[in-house]
Design a protein around this motif. Sequence first.
Motif, short mmCIF file in Angstrom:
data_model
loop_
_atom_site.label_atom_id
_atom_site.label_comp_id
_atom_site.label_asym_id
_atom_site.label_seq_id
_atom_site.Cartn_x
_atom_site.Cartn_y
_atom_site.Cartn_z
N GLN A 30 0.63 -1.33 0.04
CA GLN A 30 -0.10 -0.19 -0.02
C GLN A 30 1.02 1.31 0.05
OE1 GLN A 30 -3.58 -0.02 -0.33
NE2 GLN A 30 -2.74 -2.03 -0.86
N THR A 32 0.61 5.00 1.14
CA THR A 32 -0.18 5.70 1.98
C THR A 32 0.63 6.72 2.77
OG1 THR A 32 -1.79 5.69 3.72
CG2 THR A 32 -0.07 3.91 3.78
N ASP A 98 -2.63 -0.44 -4.85
CA ASP A 98 -1.88 -0.07 -3.84
C ASP A 98 -2.70 1.18 -3.25
OD1 ASP A 98 -1.48 1.78 -5.58
OD2 ASP A 98 0.89 1.10 -5.97
N GLN A 99 -3.64 1.71 -3.76
CA GLN A 99 -4.32 2.72 -2.92
C GLN A 99 -5.72 2.44 -1.97
OE1 GLN A 99 -3.23 6.17 -3.62
NE2 GLN A 99 -1.68 4.92 -4.43
N TRP A 100 -5.60 1.20 -1.79
CA TRP A 100 -6.93 0.80 -1.38
C TRP A 100 -7.00 1.34 0.34
CZ3 TRP A 100 -5.61 -2.65 3.04
CH2 TRP A 100 -6.93 -2.82 3.69
#
Length: 294
Positions: A30, A32, A98-100
């Motif tokens: 991810q 973030t 990868d933006q979840w």
Amino acid sequence: MPEKPQTSVVILTKNAGPEFRQTLTQIFRQQTQNSFEVIVVDSGSTDQTLEIVNDFPVREFTIPPHEFNFGLTRDYGFSLAAGDYLITLSQDAIPENDQWLQNLIRLFSSNPNLMAVQGALRLPRDRPGFYWDRRGRFYFTSETTRWLEKYNKVGLAFVNCAVRRAFWATHPIGFTPMSSDKKFQTLIQAAGGEVTFAEDAVCIHGHDYTFRSLVRTIYLQGVGRKYAGMEYSLKDCILDIIRNRGMLREGLAAVRRREIRTWYELFYLFLRPPCVYWGNRTQVRGFSEKTNGS
């Protein structure tokens, strides 16, 4: 001293299978702005689940299988977390990109009354899956319709969800044998909090059922509805079959197209309502479940 994580991903596991590696791999990919930790609470896996967990920087905890309860075990997992936001993810749900994580928690900062964010789910494309799942009709019975009408068309599902820790700390879930997510949603509404949907926070999630696992799943959903305050009467059961009788015609057409593979998919119209009714009339005092998902 290590930095306190801003977000905690909490996963309840039991015999998650080899696909669990993909779930953890996607979590640790991810991108973030918030630091995060991953916590796994396992209730007696006998497969390779714990070996997979040991390959990742995960905080691992175990409980005896007989102590597992969806509400109490989730409360325990949340109590171990340090983050301001608690992400609850099913062991068989895989973040799509990868933006979840960022998409799941970003809405909290702009709305202090927002207590939970529901992420989106997409069925896997690499296997057929259950026909009525693919058609969006798995939950066709009227207790689900009434729930969505009452809660602004959002049915909280801990399969892919974010919770504000400060709210949970004063509103723990408590004993719940199934549908702990729905019970938690009742606590949010009773306190005047809000729940919203993040359609760009997607996880891949779906099930293939045997007849036995399908009956058990629906029955347990009926049990969970009871603990969330959803009543399902014999009248509801009968009317749901009558109102949705077109599902049988649709199922027969799907058989001809070879889109339905099993007899219990074809006759799902006559299976779900009685099983929900059966579960909704069951008083459960202790419970241990293999598939830790709700």
